[in-house]
Design a protein around this motif. Sequence first.
Motif, PDB file in Angstrom:
ATOM      1  N   CYS A   1       0.618  -1.147   0.023  1.00  0.00           N
ATOM      2  CA  CYS A   1       0.125  -0.075  -0.067  1.00  0.00           C
ATOM      3  C   CYS A   1       1.003   1.356  -0.150  1.00  0.00           C
ATOM      4  O   CYS A   1       1.844   1.484   0.838  1.00  0.00           O
ATOM      5  CB  CYS A   1      -0.880  -0.090   1.246  1.00  0.00           C
ATOM      6  SG  CYS A   1      -1.998   1.541   1.519  1.00  0.00           S
TER       7      CYS A   1
ATOM      8  N   TYR B   1      -0.012   4.089   0.826  1.00  0.00           N
ATOM      9  CA  TYR B   1      -0.666   4.954   2.147  1.00  0.00           C
ATOM     10  C   TYR B   1      -0.151   4.561   3.302  1.00  0.00           C
ATOM     11  O   TYR B   1      -0.353   5.170   4.272  1.00  0.00           O
ATOM     12  CB  TYR B   1      -2.063   5.357   1.712  1.00  0.00           C
ATOM     13  CG  TYR B   1      -2.240   5.991   0.526  1.00  0.00           C
ATOM     14  CD1 TYR B   1      -2.347   7.574   0.193  1.00  0.00           C
ATOM     15  CD2 TYR B   1      -2.547   5.341  -0.519  1.00  0.00           C
ATOM     16  CE1 TYR B   1      -2.457   7.968  -0.987  1.00  0.00           C
ATOM     17  CE2 TYR B   1      -2.531   5.814  -1.901  1.00  0.00           C
ATOM     18  CZ  TYR B   1      -2.648   7.275  -2.048  1.00  0.00           C
ATOM     19  OH  TYR B   1      -2.743   7.662  -3.142  1.00  0.00           O
TER      20      TYR B   1
ATOM     21  N   CYS C   1      -6.637   4.031   5.678  1.00  0.00           N
ATOM     22  CA  CYS C   1      -6.772   3.571   4.209  1.00  0.00           C
ATOM     23  C   CYS C   1      -7.683   4.826   3.446  1.00  0.00           C
ATOM     24  O   CYS C   1      -8.678   5.417   3.929  1.00  0.00           O
ATOM     25  CB  CYS C   1      -7.727   2.086   4.038  1.00  0.00           C
ATOM     26  SG  CYS C   1      -8.501   1.997   2.651  1.00  0.00           S
ATOM     27  N   VAL C   2      -7.047   5.059   2.511  1.00  0.00           N
ATOM     28  CA  VAL C   2      -7.900   6.217   1.635  1.00  0.00           C
ATOM     29  C   VAL C   2      -8.364   5.641   0.311  1.00  0.00           C
ATOM     30  O   VAL C   2      -8.928   6.603  -0.254  1.00  0.00           O
ATOM     31  CB  VAL C   2      -6.580   7.266   1.236  1.00  0.00           C
ATOM     32  CG1 VAL C   2      -5.668   7.790   2.513  1.00  0.00           C
ATOM     33  CG2 VAL C   2      -5.731   6.353   0.138  1.00  0.00           C
TER      34      VAL C   2
ATOM     35  N   CYS D   1      -7.997   3.497  -2.195  1.00  0.00           N
ATOM     36  CA  CYS D   1      -7.480   3.749  -3.315  1.00  0.00           C
ATOM     37  C   CYS D   1      -7.953   2.139  -4.365  1.00  0.00           C
ATOM     38  O   CYS D   1      -7.640   2.458  -5.459  1.00  0.00           O
ATOM     39  CB  CYS D   1      -6.044   3.952  -3.631  1.00  0.00           C
ATOM     40  SG  CYS D   1      -5.033   2.666  -3.206  1.00  0.00           S
ATOM     41  N   TYR D   2      -8.324   1.528  -3.802  1.00  0.00           N
ATOM     42  CA  TYR D   2      -8.774   0.339  -4.256  1.00  0.00           C
ATOM     43  C   TYR D   2      -7.772  -0.643  -4.674  1.00  0.00           C
ATOM     44  O   TYR D   2      -7.970  -1.832  -5.321  1.00  0.00           O
ATOM     45  CB  TYR D   2      -9.526   0.095  -5.569  1.00  0.00           C
ATOM     46  CG  TYR D   2     -11.035   0.831  -5.540  1.00  0.00           C
ATOM     47  CD1 TYR D   2     -11.295   1.664  -4.397  1.00  0.00           C
ATOM     48  CD2 TYR D   2     -11.573   0.692  -6.717  1.00  0.00           C
ATOM     49  CE1 TYR D   2     -12.413   2.424  -4.356  1.00  0.00           C
ATOM     50  CE2 TYR D   2     -12.776   1.662  -6.890  1.00  0.00           C
ATOM     51  CZ  TYR D   2     -13.278   2.393  -5.899  1.00  0.00           C
ATOM     52  OH  TYR D   2     -14.369   3.096  -6.036  1.00  0.00           O
ATOM     53  N   ALA D   3      -6.494  -0.107  -4.575  1.00  0.00           N
ATOM     54  CA  ALA D   3      -5.045  -1.005  -5.195  1.00  0.00           C
ATOM     55  C   ALA D   3      -4.986  -2.276  -4.496  1.00  0.00           C
ATOM     56  O   ALA D   3      -4.377  -3.137  -5.359  1.00  0.00           O
ATOM     57  CB  ALA D   3      -4.047   0.176  -4.978  1.00  0.00           C
ATOM     58  N   CYS D   4      -5.331  -2.500  -3.228  1.00  0.00           N
ATOM     59  CA  CYS D   4      -4.814  -3.769  -2.580  1.00  0.00           C
ATOM     60  C   CYS D   4      -5.740  -4.860  -3.228  1.00  0.00           C
ATOM     61  O   CYS D   4      -5.395  -6.196  -3.117  1.00  0.00           O
ATOM     62  CB  CYS D   4      -5.315  -3.845  -1.177  1.00  0.00           C
ATOM     63  SG  CYS D   4      -6.509  -2.936  -0.612  1.00  0.00           S
TER      64      CYS D   4
ATOM     65  N   PHE E   1      -9.793  -5.088  -0.359  1.00  0.00           N
ATOM     66  CA  PHE E   1     -10.257  -3.832  -0.157  1.00  0.00           C
ATOM     67  C   PHE E   1     -11.787  -3.823   0.187  1.00  0.00           C
ATOM     68  O   PHE E   1     -12.413  -3.162   0.842  1.00  0.00           O
ATOM     69  CB  PHE E   1     -10.127  -3.009  -1.455  1.00  0.00           C
ATOM     70  CG  PHE E   1     -10.810  -1.661  -1.174  1.00  0.00           C
ATOM     71  CD1 PHE E   1     -10.492  -0.848  -0.438  1.00  0.00           C
ATOM     72  CD2 PHE E   1     -11.706  -1.546  -2.297  1.00  0.00           C
ATOM     73  CE1 PHE E   1     -11.347   0.390   0.109  1.00  0.00           C
ATOM     74  CE2 PHE E   1     -12.844  -0.374  -2.150  1.00  0.00           C
ATOM     75  CZ  PHE E   1     -12.286   0.732  -1.167  1.00  0.00           C
TER      76      PHE E   1
ATOM     77  N   ILE F   1     -11.850  -4.239   3.852  1.00  0.00           N
ATOM     78  CA  ILE F   1     -11.779  -3.062   4.531  1.00  0.00           C
ATOM     79  C   ILE F   1     -12.984  -1.944   4.434  1.00  0.00           C
ATOM     80  O   ILE F   1     -13.508  -1.510   5.345  1.00  0.00           O
ATOM     81  CB  ILE F   1     -10.526  -2.288   3.694  1.00  0.00           C
ATOM     82  CG1 ILE F   1      -9.205  -3.210   4.216  1.00  0.00           C
ATOM     83  CG2 ILE F   1     -10.584  -0.868   4.118  1.00  0.00           C
ATOM     84  CD1 ILE F   1      -8.038  -2.831   3.410  1.00  0.00           C
TER      85      ILE F   1
END
Length: 337
Positions: free
Chosen positions: A18, A20, A47-48, A50-53, A64, A67
Amino acid sequence: MPFIREKCNFCGDCLFKCNYLDLTRDQSIKEMKNLIESRDSFILSECVTCYACNEYCKEDANPFDLIAELQEEHNSLGISQENKNKLEKTFEPYEFTKDVQVKGPLMSQCAFLFSHKQFFRGKLFDDLTLIGGRSVFCNLIYLHSAQYSLIEARASMIVKNIERVLENFEKKELICFHDECYAFYTKYAPELGVEVNFKVIHLFEYLYNYLKEHRAQIKKLNIKIAYQRSCSTRLTPEKDHFLDELLDLIGAKKVDRQYSGENALCCQAPLLDFLNKTDLARKKQKINIQDALNARAEAMVFICPTCYDTLKQMCMKYNLRPIFITDLCRIALGEIE
Ligand code: SF4
Ligand code: SF4
């Protein structure tokens, strides 16, 4: 899309990679266990969204979504109930009953039909039937606002609205202008148990096929570009090859840079619009743009109108031309400069 507990092998990649969080591998594994077992962790407020995970996870476990679901349960993002209520109403779908005049293949422009008309101009759109607005808005925006359950509650009506419009079409196909809609119809709706009985075509695929058919009209651009991924592109990376083929056709080359591909940074809209993390957002935007400039990009190319709006000013400030993907195609077709 539900988190799939059985697929998780506790490798920790999702949180370790991540951009962030600043966690060691061991901390990442520990916090992933906390999320799954005790359904709580400081990750939920850090967590901001961003969907990246979801893309980092090679087991397709959808971390995500775990989360996002827990952010709703704990109200972790600090968004007031008043603002949540407003947001809930803003995009509430309604039953679509209007007659649509069939002109050509159906394209959904999501919520951008009126706000971003400038991206739907020219020959690329002349032969399409366009629809948009609340009745077909995909609702994935609620992944950013700790309102995860609204997506499931509304999915069926949104899909039915598209099916109703398609009743008058010979081909049961929907072209999605917005990447997020594509993720909704191809991933979220089916995984939430809503049947999607039409073919879903991504904007990249549509543009690529159009350009291939009009190859003779293309003037090669010979331009180096940085591609700004939107958060939702993390959910369906399998269609990205259409972008690469499209760029190849028009002579645009993606530069190699640190924050591209899986390691891309998001535009920071969630931090600015929902999370009140302006300083962090501006810092990450500068890092992103500087990275593109260091790699000698001449333009930043966007797939999402919200990303375009969010980064446009800063791109221009640093002499990096912001270009929406449909405009890039129109430049190659000689329609605009
Ligand atoms: S969700 Fe995926 S990336 Fe995260 S720990 Fe589990 S398997 Fe690894
Ligand atoms: S959604 Fe983005 S910010 Fe949140 S944990 Fe996953 S990678 Fe990190």
